[in-house]
Each structure stands twice: as structure tokens, then as C-alpha cells.
Design an enzyme around this catalytic site. Structure first.
Site, mmCIF file in Angstrom:
data_model
loop_
_atom_site.group_PDB
_atom_site.id
_atom_site.type_symbol
_atom_site.label_atom_id
_atom_site.label_comp_id
_atom_site.label_asym_id
_atom_site.label_seq_id
_atom_site.Cartn_x
_atom_site.Cartn_y
_atom_site.Cartn_z
ATOM 1 N N LYS A 13 -51.084 33.757 17.627
ATOM 2 C CA LYS A 13 -50.402 35.111 17.837
ATOM 3 C C LYS A 13 -51.135 35.831 18.772
ATOM 4 O O LYS A 13 -52.414 35.612 19.020
ATOM 5 C CB LYS A 13 -50.162 35.920 16.656
ATOM 6 C CG LYS A 13 -49.507 35.125 15.330
ATOM 7 C CD LYS A 13 -47.824 35.057 15.684
ATOM 8 C CE LYS A 13 -47.372 34.219 14.640
ATOM 9 N NZ LYS A 13 -45.945 34.011 14.726
ATOM 10 N N SER A 61 -43.086 30.762 18.538
ATOM 11 C CA SER A 61 -43.344 32.044 18.424
ATOM 12 C C SER A 61 -44.043 32.881 19.589
ATOM 13 O O SER A 61 -44.011 34.073 19.589
ATOM 14 C CB SER A 61 -43.950 32.391 17.088
ATOM 15 O OG SER A 61 -45.351 31.897 17.211
#
Length: 209
Positions: A84, A39
Site C-alpha cells: 500500500k 490493489s
């Protein structure tokens, strides 16, 4: 007996000290985390190791690690922490339109990811335009986050760099400050590009005219 105790102490003391120092460092300052998944590609790759420093000074553009078990209601079994990038901090509006990401109506400098991820990757699942309000109305977010149009106090809005595959705030809502473990710091042996894209975005988060 005294010699034996002295010998024992001289042998145990350095080990005990080392363990104590390690415990303090990992608890209060820095830890090592292994990236799980793609990700954050191409900046951070699956199974790479990075340093995570404890901080209360999280800024837009920072890459953070947080306990996803307390944030993502659909987390896959066996997963724990997500890595993230912080896009919105308390009080911010976040929206995507015309191929660009905006925070408080200011265009974000997204040079840390490809044009494809800036556009089609950011649109994935939610269309060519979205905002916090439209995302929160999908019914996918945690109940307490639904209906919000700005980032609430004590929370962050986060996105993965590989947005076309990233499970992030678009899907589950805001991340509580209490669940943030720390800020990612890439080791010196990583490329200059990666160290810039991970460590320096806080310094030029918004695009210049």
C-alpha cells in the site's frame, strides 16, 4: 588428505560465502516480493516482482509492504503481506472532501492515480466526505485504533492506488511501524511512469498552488 581438505574448502567456501551474503542482504537490506492482487494497479500489477528495501525512513507517498496478518482482522486465508501507499504519518490528519484528499488540510498531489480513483474510488464505501474520525467510528477498525482523529505515534495510514478495490486503512485502521517490512523499489526495466509513481511521490506529495 591435506589436498583433499584443501579442495573441499576451496569448493565449499565460495558457496558458504554466497549463502551468508544472501542472508545478510535479504535480512538487512533488500528482498524480492511478488505482488498479489490488483490493489496497486495500474502502477503495480498482480504477480509482478518488486524489490523491497529495509528502511526506517518512511515518508508520505512511499509504497510499503507490511505483514497484514497483524493488521487486518478480516484478512483472507492464505494472504500475508499487503502493498500500500503511505498517506499519513504520525501526527497527521487525513480527510477526503470535494473530490480531493487532504493531509493536515493540504491537498495531496494524486497524479499517480486516475481521476476516477481519486474521486469515486476514494469515496467507495465511505461516501463523498470522510476523515480519520468518521472512519474510526465505523466499528470496522481494530479496537485500539477506534476513536482516533490523528495518525498515532508509530503508525501509518495507508491506501491502495486502485482504491475502488483496495482493502486498506479505510477498512482496518492504522499500520504499525513494527509490521512494515520495507519500502518498494521498482526495478529499472519498469516504465519511467511506474518508477516515478512508485519511487518519487515522496518528493512532491502535496499539490502546488
Amino acid at each position: 588428505m591435506k589436498k583433499f581438505l584443501s579442495f573441499l574448502w576451496n569448493w565449499i567456501a565460495p558457496i558458504a560465502f554466497g549463502i551468508a551474503v544472501y542472508a545478510v542482504v535479504t535480512t538487512f537490506w533488500v528482498n524480492v516480493v511478488t505482488i498479489n492482487g490488483d490493489s496497486m494497479a495500474p502502477n503495480l500489477l498482480d504477480q509482478q516482482k518488486v524489490l523491497v528495501t529495509k528502511t526506517h525512513n518512511v515518508k508520505r507517498g512511499d509504497v510499503v509492504v507490511f505483514d497484514a496478518r497483524k493488521e487486518d482482522p478480516r484478512i483472507q486465508a492464505g494472504n500475508k503481506d499487503y502493498v500500500k501507499r503511505v498517506i499519513g504519518i504520525p501526527g497527521d490528519t487525513v480527510e477526503y472532501r470535494d473530490g480531493d484528499l487532504y493531509v493536515n488540510n493540504k491537498k495531496v498531489n494524486e497524479s499517480f492515480i486516475s481521476t476516477d480513483e481519486q474521486q469515486s474510488g476514494t469515496e467507495a464505501s465511505f461516501g463523498s466526505s470522510w476523515s480519520l474520525g468518521t472512519l474510526s467510528a465505523t466499528g470496522m477498525w481494530k479496537k485500539d485504533d477506534q476513536g482516533k482523529t490523528v495518525v498515532p505515534k508509530g503508525t501509518y495510514f495507508v491506501l491502495g492506488d486502485h482504491r475502488s478495490v483496495s482493502n486498506d486503512s479505510r477498512y482496518f485502521g492504522f499500520v504499525s511501524k513494527e509490521h512494515v517490512i520495507g519500502r518498494v523499489v521498482v526495478p529499472f526495466w519498469y516504465s519511467d511512469t511506474v518508477r516515478k509513481n512508485i519511487g518519487s511521490e515522496r518528493n512532491h506529495f502535496f499539490a502546488t498552488a
